[in-house]
Design an enzyme around this catalytic site. Structure first.
Site, short mmCIF file in Angstrom:
data_model
loop_
_atom_site.label_atom_id
_atom_site.label_comp_id
_atom_site.label_asym_id
_atom_site.label_seq_id
_atom_site.Cartn_x
_atom_site.Cartn_y
_atom_site.Cartn_z
CG MET A 1 -2.23 0.83 1.29
SD MET A 1 -1.90 2.43 1.27
CE MET A 1 -1.30 2.48 2.98
N PRO A 2 0.83 2.18 -0.82
CG PRO A 2 1.46 4.03 -2.09
CD PRO A 2 2.04 3.11 -1.03
#
Length: 129
Positions: A1-2
């Protein structure tokens, strides 16, 4: 993530795409301090008539190497985002010969409840992450 999405014109080789993705991941690691295996990237290729990226009046001359980078992430500070912009442009220039004027970046911010990494769990909420 991202999650980092790349919209590019079709025609790049697998090795060119790999160089672009690897460089972008180094920028994510540098700017956001995420773990090495925290890598979520998606590439979409488009015919030239389906990807129109002009310069917003800033004088950029776009080439066929233009890339639109869309980042979906938990909240990041302005300083982290600005560092990412610099790091990404540097990495894409060095690793994939993409000029900084060919890089357009946009962030979409969401919250911990907006993420599930598998198993039907919201790992940021459960404390698994």
């Amino acid at each position: 993530m991202p999650i980092v999405r790349f919209d590019v014109l079709e025609g790049r080789s697998d090795s060119e795409l790999k160089a672009m993705l690897d460089g972008a991941h180094r920028a994510v690691l540098s700017a956001f301090g995420v773990p090495e295996r925290d890598r979520y990237q998606i590439v979409s290729e488009h015919k030239p008539s389906r990807l129109i990226i002009e310069d917003t009046g800033l004088g950029f001359q776009r080439s066929t190497k233009v890339v639109v980078v869309s980042v979906t992430s938990r909240p990041r500070s302005e300083a982290e985002k600005c560092q990412f912009y610099v790091d990404l442009c540097r990495e894409l220039k060095v690793s994939a010969n993409i000029e900084p004027g060919d890089v357009v970046i946009s962030f979409t911010v969401n919250t911990d409840a907006d993420w599930s990494f598998g198993g039907g769990q919201a790992q940021f909420l459960t404390g698994q992450l």
